[in-house]
Design an enzyme around this catalytic site. Structure first.
Site, PDB file in Angstrom:
ATOM      1  N   GLU A   1       0.842  -1.189   0.000  1.00 48.17           N
ATOM      2  CA  GLU A   1       0.000   0.000   0.000  1.00 48.17           C
ATOM      3  C   GLU A   1       0.887   1.252   0.000  1.00 48.17           C
ATOM      4  OE1 GLU A   1      -3.680   1.783   2.715  1.00 48.17           O
ATOM      5  OE2 GLU A   1      -2.164   0.516   3.659  1.00 48.17           O
TER       6      GLU A   1
ATOM      7  N   LYS B   1     -10.054   0.791  -1.573  1.00 47.96           N
ATOM      8  CA  LYS B   1     -10.057   0.547  -0.130  1.00 47.96           C
ATOM      9  C   LYS B   1     -11.411   0.976   0.405  1.00 47.96           C
ATOM     10  CE  LYS B   1      -7.274   1.256   4.051  1.00 47.96           C
ATOM     11  NZ  LYS B   1      -6.026   1.848   4.591  1.00 47.96           N
TER      12      LYS B   1
ATOM     13  N   CYS C   1      -5.138  -3.277   3.406  1.00 46.56           N
ATOM     14  CA  CYS C   1      -4.753  -3.013   4.795  1.00 46.56           C
ATOM     15  C   CYS C   1      -5.915  -3.143   5.786  1.00 46.56           C
ATOM     16  CB  CYS C   1      -4.103  -1.635   4.875  1.00 46.56           C
ATOM     17  SG  CYS C   1      -3.125  -1.376   6.382  1.00 46.56           S
TER      18      CYS C   1
END
Length: 508
Positions: free
Chosen positions: A266, A341, A375
């Site tokens: 990321e 995300k 993440c």
């Protein structure tokens, strides 16, 4: 037969020389059924048409059991077929090498040899043959010889349900269920003269999880997939070209090991924010977003020239006036797909004004279905479960964590996702520090590949792990067939055993 008296057990192809012993055995096994043995011409025909499908078990040189089968094009028959129809009135003219189902004609064990699990050997042989010949499944009409004792009070359906719950024991049906065959349909009038079963049978099936539908394409779907994880060192770069040069070095490296995927972390391009460090953090990351299109374009070129699927980690991207954290899959066929995300951290929202995305889906690749979570997303188990329901084999998680606490959250949640969704999970992060980039000062990472925890996988569920906080690549091979086997025959089956009668998960 006492086990200590057994000197030799052999599984052999049926030979016409065995016929007389076969005939006498069938008369003993099926003494309550008229016309209870195969004629010699029929056995001869079976052996000629499909020798691999006809096997016997011999104990101390004597015939103890037999399994007979043919291959059929199952679409030619209705689900409520009879034994006469499926066998072409016992001529076996229904057998075809172009068929897709291994159909069981007969299987039996001589009474004196029962209890030695010899029947299991015959069923296991059928399964191995089905896999070897790439057939879709095994099917047969299974007798229910104890049903006549319950026919006055139970329908065949209720009888089968009670056998499945082990409230009733049926010597045939119970054994077949214990050998991973599942009831698919009740067949009425299946076998003439089977009074014990009241001429009912149960269509039993076993699905070949390794079956591959014949394809007209030259490329075959890979069963063993090689991952190349890039544990990226955060360091200053003079410009975009210098960063791309370093990225190409790693892509070249993992491609040299013939990896199918390269995974970047990321915000691996965060060092380019250094030139805008004089700006407020929210403005600096929006300047960084101006590089995203050029990086994706270059990565797509790399994916084709190095013959590797590249997961670009994630980068900031502007859509209108809103800022998102977006990753891309640059496939080696030249196509590009994006993922967002969904859950931004409180820090990302507060300092950068970043928005959470809305798209969640799996992606088809030449190495199976894959999923993407960035993440913080991996800490929400519902997301990966939805992807698992779509058939995800590998979940990729690019991440960025500054402290070991943050890394531990990502690491342990990622491993939990591998176990509960019966899939592989790969995580890749960045290491080092960027003293000239606000909100990106320090990094902590240990890139890893996780597996489910069962006999076919590492006992600790860790397939491979990088050295913490060191720039490096991590290579790992993943066998997708092991996931199919786990789903059907694992010690526990997290996906199949869900109590959908009391809860459900659905997307809005």
């Amino acid at each position: 037969m006492i086990v200590k008296d057994i000197e030799n057990v052999e599984l052999k192809f049926l030979d016409l020389k065995d016929y007389q012993e076969l005939k006498s055995t069938m008369k003993e096994v099926y003494k309550n059924i008229p016309d209870n043995y195969w004629e010699e011409r029929q056995i001869k025909s079976l052996i000629k048409k499909f020798p691999e499908g006809q096997v016997v078990i011999k104990v101390n040189g004597h015939l103890a059991g037999c399994s007979l089968s043919i291959i059929v094009d199952y679409d030619r028959f209705e689900d409520n077929h009879t034994f006469q129809e499926i066998t072409g009135r016992e001529t076996f003219n229904t057998h075809t090498e172009d068929g897709d189902v291994l159909y069981g004609i007969d299987i039996f064990i001589k009474p004196e040899y029962r209890g030695l699990r010899l029947g299991r050997r015959l069923y296991d042989y059928r399964k191995e043959l089905c896999e070897k010949l790439n057939l879709k499944s095994i099917a047969f009409g299974g007798r229910i010889p104890n049903y006549h004792n319950y026919a006055d009070t139970l329908t065949p359906k209720k009888y089968i349900e009670k056998v499945k719950r082990k409230e009733i024991h049926d010597p045939v049906l119970s054994f077949q269920i214990n050998n991973d065959f599942h009831p698919a349909k009740i067949l009425k009038g299946y076998l003439d003269g089977d009074k014990a079963s009241k001429e009912f049978a149960v269509l039993m099936e076993w699905d070949n999880i390794y079956y591959e539908k014949p394809s007209k394409k030259a490329a075959a779907k890979k069963k063993v997939v090689r991952l190349g994880l890039i544990q990226w060192q955060m360091r200053p770069y003079k410009n975009l070209d210098e960063l791309l040069h370093q990225a190409e070095f790693f892509i070249d490296s993992v491609s040299g090991y013939r990896s199918d995927f390269a995974l970047f972390p990321e915000f691996f391009n965060a060092p380019l924010m250094a030139e805008n460090n004089h700006l407020p953090e929210a403005e600096a990351i929006r300047e960084l977003a101006k590089h995203t299109d050029a990086i994706v374009q270059k990565f797509s070129e790399f994916s084709v020239s190095y013959n590797i699927n590249i997961i670009t980690g994630s980068m900031p991207e502007m859509k209108g006036d809103r800022l998102y954290n977006v990753g891309h899959i640059c496939k080696r066929d030249g196509s590009v797909e994006r993922f967002e995300k969904l859950h931004v951290t409180p820090d990302e929202a507060k300092i950068w004004g970043m928005q959470g995305g809305s798209g969640l889906r799996t992606f088809d690749t030449d190495c199976g279905k894959i999923g993407m979570l960035i993440c913080y997303d991996v800490e929400f188990p519902e997301l990966s479960r939805l992807l698992a329901d779509e058939g995800m084999d590998i979940l990729f998680v690019p991440f960025l964590t500054d402290t070991q606490n943050g890394f531990s959250r990502v690491r342990h949640c990622a491993q939990a996702r591998a176990i509960e969704n019966e899939c592989y999970v790969a995580i890749a992060g960045s290491v080092g520090n960027l003293p000239k980039v606000h909100n990106m000062d320090i990094q902590f990472a240990q890139s890893m590949v996780f597996t489910p925890c069962d006999f076919s996988f590492p006992t600790n569920g860790v397939k491979a792990e990088a050295t913490p906080n060191a720039e490096m690549i991590l290579i790992a091979d993943l066998d997708l067939d092991l996931l199919r086997e786990l789903n059907q025959f694992g010690s526990v089956r997290n996906l199949k055993d869900r109590r959908k009668d009391i809860f459900e998960l659905r997307r809005k």
